[in-house]
Enzyme design. Structure first.
Site, PDB file in Angstrom:
ATOM      1  N   PHE A 231      -1.782  -8.201   4.589  1.00 42.87           N
ATOM      2  CA  PHE A 231      -0.372  -7.825   4.488  1.00 42.87           C
ATOM      3  C   PHE A 231      -0.163  -6.500   3.763  1.00 42.87           C
ATOM      4  CE2 PHE A 231      -0.659 -12.547   3.520  1.00 42.87           C
ATOM      5  CZ  PHE A 231      -0.844 -12.898   4.845  1.00 42.87           C
ATOM      6  N   CYS A 232      -1.152  -5.606   3.841  1.00 41.66           N
ATOM      7  CA  CYS A 232      -1.054  -4.285   3.196  1.00 41.66           C
ATOM      8  C   CYS A 232      -0.821  -4.402   1.694  1.00 41.66           C
ATOM      9  CB  CYS A 232       0.048  -3.435   3.835  1.00 41.66           C
ATOM     10  SG  CYS A 232      -0.182  -3.117   5.588  1.00 41.66           S
ATOM     11  N   ASN A 233      -1.295  -5.486   1.098  1.00 42.94           N
ATOM     12  CA  ASN A 233      -1.125  -5.712  -0.331  1.00 42.94           C
ATOM     13  C   ASN A 233      -2.469  -6.131  -0.916  1.00 42.94           C
ATOM     14  OD1 ASN A 233      -0.471  -6.682  -2.932  1.00 42.94           O
ATOM     15  ND2 ASN A 233       1.557  -7.363  -2.275  1.00 42.94           N
TER      16      ASN A 233
ATOM     17  N   ASN B 145       0.805  -1.223   0.000  1.00 39.19           N
ATOM     18  CA  ASN B 145       0.000   0.000   0.000  1.00 39.19           C
ATOM     19  C   ASN B 145       0.837   1.271   0.000  1.00 39.19           C
ATOM     20  OD1 ASN B 145      -2.706  -0.606  -0.284  1.00 39.19           O
ATOM     21  ND2 ASN B 145      -3.007  -1.041   1.899  1.00 39.19           N
TER      22      ASN B 145
END
Length: 493
Positions: A411-413, A153
């Protein structure tokens, strides 16, 4: 969890005697593993706290572990020296400034980055490095920002800077099941570079979601078509070699705690000098200017790294980066890479062999099923016998009871997760995250089977006992038909 062990019958197979047999078989099948024996020695001397506390640490993509000698050497430096703010020229300031400069040179040397071509800018982390590029890149109304679906992100956020300048943004999709970019897809997007405008292409050298290693050859491919390249190396450099004399991205982002655990709160933007000169900072601050005045509205910025390091750098913490780099160099990054590949291959194969009593698969893997062109990050979900995903929160809770440190969630993805969970653009655009909604409400609305995946990642101190113990833990999820309803709420992704 004892009831799970009893039901699945894993205690005997993964008892200490089972570990010894499994390790002997692993060593027979992996003859080159003995070349990484130095890490087993360091596990006892530098990372002995893991075994002393009975911890299995498998969240190296989140952050690496520090060696005891790193901390001891840094404390000795602090105890024996006197260091002041390097913005002055007095003796203590000069001493601090010399250590900062020495560390800056050590970073470039570690990545084999020629000092006449690259500059090292210290940042709080990789995110801070990415923000420097995003806020300063001169997209302009005709510019383009291009990124792969598979991005953190902190890279995705750059599209907001592009949008504010009137530039367009686009994404290069990845495809299931391997979560790689299909052949020819990237070239089609790169061929759309805006002429006489600024174009920025950003991608990770290694996915923090799936462990996929995206080709470094994309750098030259993009350059040939008129793009600057931002390479996020936060997940790549902890276990892989990056040689900036061979590859020439315009910007590289790293976090040092992901490489060697200590210090936290420090990263770097490694930038090509000629491309760095094109960035336009939206403000100035203490430490970034040669001169500024109030009445004359004057500002004369520094050049190079000094223009981008706001205020006073962490002059007491930065020398610990050089200590950490020396630690990795003593082990050898290639040794770490071979170690992670050997243990990761065994773990990957073992997880894929897990089945329920009825023969149905016990996990669903996201990413490559073999080690080719991947790193030490493995993402998956446990499955109920009927194929439903076991709630990742339950996995987290049970792992904690076993002193196993892993990561669960997205996982901020989000891009890689959307493809892994087969979420379409239509589904995501039809359902808005409305005021008053919780994350759990939104997950139910879009029809996700769970709030994310389970991520296991290997690193500098991983040994066979760690991965063996995790497979024992994973085996206990076979034939699990239900999970408790009172799991903690999901607060963010």
């Amino acid at each position: 969890m004892a009831s799970l062990s009893e039901r699945t019958g894993t205690q005997e197979r993964f008892a200490p005697s089972g570990l010894a047999r499994a390790e002997a078989a692993f060593l027979d099948a992996t003859p080159g593993f003995h070349e990484t024996a130095v890490i087993d020695e360091l596990r006892a001397t530098e990372y002995g706290r893991l075994d002393a506390h009975g911890d299995v640490y498998l969240d190296y993509t989140g952050g690496s572990l520090y060696a005891e000698s790193q901390v001891a050497e840094h404390v000795r430096m602090l105890r024996e020296g006197v260091y002041g703010n390097p913005h002055s020229v007095n003796p203590t300031s000069s001493a601090a400034g010399a250590l900062v400069d020495r560390t800056r040179a050590a970073v470039l040397r570690y990545f084999n980055a020629p000092e006449n071509e690259y500059v090292c800018i210290f940042t709080p982390n990789a995110t801070g490095a990415l923000k420097l590029v995003g806020e300063g890149y001169p997209f302009g109304p005709r510019g383009r920002f291009l990124a792969t679906f598979d991005n953190h992100n902190s890279v995705n956020g750059i599209r907001e800077f592009a949008r504010h300048q009137g530039a367009s943004s686009a994404y290069v999709p990845v495809e299931a099941p391997d979560l790689r970019v299909a052949d020819g897809t990237l070239e089609q997007q790169l061929d759309g570079a805006a002429e006489d405008a600024h174009n920025l292409f950003a991608y990770p050298a290694q996915s923090n979601f799936s462990g996929v290693k995206h080709p470094l050859g994309w750098i030259e491919l993009a350059h040939e078509r008129g793009w600057h390249v931002l390479l996020d190396c936060a997940a790549f450099v902890p276990t892989s070699r990056l040689d900036l004399s061979q590859w020439a991205p315009d910007f590289v982002s790293v976090s040092f705690y992901k490489m060697f655990g200590y210090p936290t709160g420090l990263g770097a933007l490694i930038a090509r000098r000629e491309t760095l000169e094109e960035l336009e900072r939206p403000w100035f601050s203490g430490g970034t200017v040669v001169a500024a005045n109030v009445q004359g509205d004057l500002v004369v910025p520094h050049s190079g790294h000094a223009q981008f390091e706001d205020g006073t750098v962490d002059y007491l913490g930065i020398p610990a980066v050089e200590i950490g780099l020396r630690h990795i160099e003593r082990i050898g990054i290639d040794t770490i890479s071979r170690r992670v590949e050997a243990l990761g291959t065994w773990l990957l194969e073992s997880l894929q062999r897990l089945e329920h009593s009825d023969g149905s698969p016990a996990i669903r893997l996201y990413g490559p099923s073999r080690w080719e062109r991947r790193g030490g990050t493995i993402a998956f979900n446990f499955l109920h016998p009927d194929g439903r995903v076991i709630d990742e929160r339950y996995v987290d809770v049970v792992a904690a009871e076993h002193n196993i440190s892993i990561r669960t969630g997205c996982f901020c993805n989000p891009g890689a997760g959307e493809i892994a969970f087969s979420l379409t653009k239509e589904t995501l655009t039809e359902h808005e995250f409305e005021i008053g909604m919780t994350l759990d409400d939104y997950i139910d609305l879009v029809g996700l089977p769970s709030g994310g995946a389970v991520r296991v990642s290997l690193g500098v101190a991983t040994n066979f006992a760690d991965v063996h113990r995790f497979v024992a833990f994973a085996s206990e999820f076979r034939d699990v038909a239900a999970v408790p309803p009172d799991l903690p709420p999901r607060l963010g992704c």
